[in-house]
Design an enzyme around this catalytic site. Structure first.
Site, mmCIF file in Angstrom:
data_model
loop_
_atom_site.group_PDB
_atom_site.id
_atom_site.type_symbol
_atom_site.label_atom_id
_atom_site.label_comp_id
_atom_site.label_asym_id
_atom_site.label_seq_id
_atom_site.Cartn_x
_atom_site.Cartn_y
_atom_site.Cartn_z
ATOM 1 N N TYR A 74 2.926 10.080 -0.600
ATOM 2 C CA TYR A 74 4.037 9.520 0.170
ATOM 3 C C TYR A 74 5.387 9.785 -0.498
ATOM 4 O O TYR A 74 6.426 9.707 0.147
ATOM 5 C CB TYR A 74 3.879 8.007 0.354
ATOM 6 C CG TYR A 74 2.668 7.556 1.119
ATOM 7 C CD1 TYR A 74 1.832 8.456 1.783
ATOM 8 C CD2 TYR A 74 2.337 6.204 1.171
ATOM 9 C CE1 TYR A 74 0.709 8.014 2.472
ATOM 10 C CE2 TYR A 74 1.218 5.757 1.853
ATOM 11 C CZ TYR A 74 0.402 6.668 2.502
ATOM 12 O OH TYR A 74 -0.699 6.227 3.169
ATOM 13 N N LYS B 274 -2.977 5.807 -3.995
ATOM 14 C CA LYS B 274 -4.050 6.737 -3.663
ATOM 15 C C LYS B 274 -3.852 8.072 -4.365
ATOM 16 O O LYS B 274 -2.723 8.528 -4.547
ATOM 17 C CB LYS B 274 -4.108 6.977 -2.146
ATOM 18 C CG LYS B 274 -4.111 5.710 -1.305
ATOM 19 C CD LYS B 274 -4.134 6.026 0.175
ATOM 20 C CE LYS B 274 -3.745 4.808 0.996
ATOM 21 N NZ LYS B 274 -2.304 4.498 0.941
ATOM 22 N N ASP C 91 0.837 -1.196 0.000
ATOM 23 C CA ASP C 91 0.000 0.000 0.000
ATOM 24 C C ASP C 91 0.873 1.247 0.000
ATOM 25 O O ASP C 91 1.674 1.461 0.918
ATOM 26 C CB ASP C 91 -0.892 0.001 1.249
ATOM 27 C CG ASP C 91 -1.779 1.236 1.323
ATOM 28 O OD1 ASP C 91 -2.946 1.132 0.905
ATOM 29 O OD2 ASP C 91 -1.305 2.288 1.786
ATOM 30 N N HIS D 239 -7.791 9.633 -1.509
ATOM 31 C CA HIS D 239 -7.063 9.626 -0.234
ATOM 32 C C HIS D 239 -7.854 10.271 0.914
ATOM 33 O O HIS D 239 -7.856 9.762 2.031
ATOM 34 C CB HIS D 239 -5.714 10.335 -0.409
ATOM 35 C CG HIS D 239 -4.670 9.871 0.551
ATOM 36 N ND1 HIS D 239 -3.335 9.816 0.243
ATOM 37 C CD2 HIS D 239 -4.757 9.428 1.825
ATOM 38 C CE1 HIS D 239 -2.655 9.362 1.275
ATOM 39 N NE2 HIS D 239 -3.497 9.125 2.250
#
Length: 274
Positions: free
Chosen positions: A51, A76, A46, A109
């Site tokens: 990120y 996401k 994931d 998200h």
């Protein structure tokens, strides 16, 4: 190699119940961490655009020796990219970084309700699903009102809602909404960013089972039926987090953990994050 239980999502797609998350892992460290996870038996990874480590995940997938079709890959869409056209563009960017031509699960998200773009974003997600570029679509951090609005306007029910969930924030009302609509509950921050590891009640349960508090909490998530994605960059802990399938919690253990509910978030409130 540990055998992770498989759950079936509402569109028939199968997902490992325990996966590996890379939140707050630097891109440079992500490749080794994901490679270690894959070597340890994880088959669900994931990540997310925000990120900044999709490329690191992609490098790990390309060099792990594990066939792409054996890995359940989630990413996401970030808040700034919501809206129909922007979503399609952002998805292409994520695929390029991941080095793959599809993902298994694509999530919105955050709802960012004040921006009011998530219904248009969901239409773009539906197109990506129809085109076979993602095998399932879902949401993250959606509250019941956000979910109900999507359900009213769309024929596609989210396969997953990934939310903060741990013994200090058990999300029972939201999980009930999920159950009523066939939406799988996926837990991020499953260990409350480590806050739970010093909890005396969890420590006592761990001692009785000869386990760590982290293993007890992950076992609790599995008992509830949650999908769970613990994160670590430490090889020993990566392996430890997947070594949770050869013991079971007792009814007394579950009762003690249920009593830890305090409505305490480690992350933002989805109703106010915009």
């Amino acid at each position: 190699m540990t055998s992770v239980p498989i759950l079936t999502l509402n569109n028939g797609l199968e997902i490992p119940q325990l996966g590996f998350g890379v939140f707050q892992v630097e891109d440079a460290l992500t490749t080794d961490a994901v490679r270690t996870a894959l070597e340890s038996g994880y088959r669900s990874i994931d990540t997310a655009a925000v990120y900044g480590n999709e490329a690191g995940v992609g490098r790990a997938l390309a060099t792990s020796g594990v066939p792409r079709e054996e890995v359940f890959l989630t990413t996401k869409l970030w808040n700034d990219d919501q809206g129909y056209d922007a979503t399609l563009t952002a998805f292409d960017t994520s695929l390029a970084k991941l080095g793959t031509d599809y993902v298994d699960l694509y999530l919105i998200h955050w709802p960012t309700p004040a921006r009011d773009r998530y219904p248009d974003t969901w239409r773009a997600m539906e197109k990506l699903l129809a085109d076979g570029r993602t095998r399932a679509i879902g949401v993250s951090n959606f509250q019941p009102a956000h979910l109900e609005r999507l359900l009213e306007q769309s024929g596609v029910v989210p396969s997953v809602n990934q939310v903060e969930l741990h013994p200090y924030l058990q999300q029972a009302p939201l999980r009930a909404v999920h159950a009523g609509h066939g939406i799988a509950t996926e837990a991020w921050s499953p260990l409350a960013q480590g806050a739970l590891l010093q909890d005396p009640a969890l420590d006592a349960i761990a001692r009785r089972h000869g386990r760590t508090p982290a293993q007890v909490v992950l076992r609790w998530h599995l008992h509830l039926g949650n999908i769970v994605i613990p994160k670590s960059v430490t090889p020993a802990r990566i392996r430890q987090n997947i070594d949770v399938f050869d013991f079971a919690l007792t009814a007394e253990d579950i009762e003690a953990i249920t009593a830890l509910e305090r409505g305490e978030r480690t992350g933002p409130d989805p109703d106010t994050l915009n």
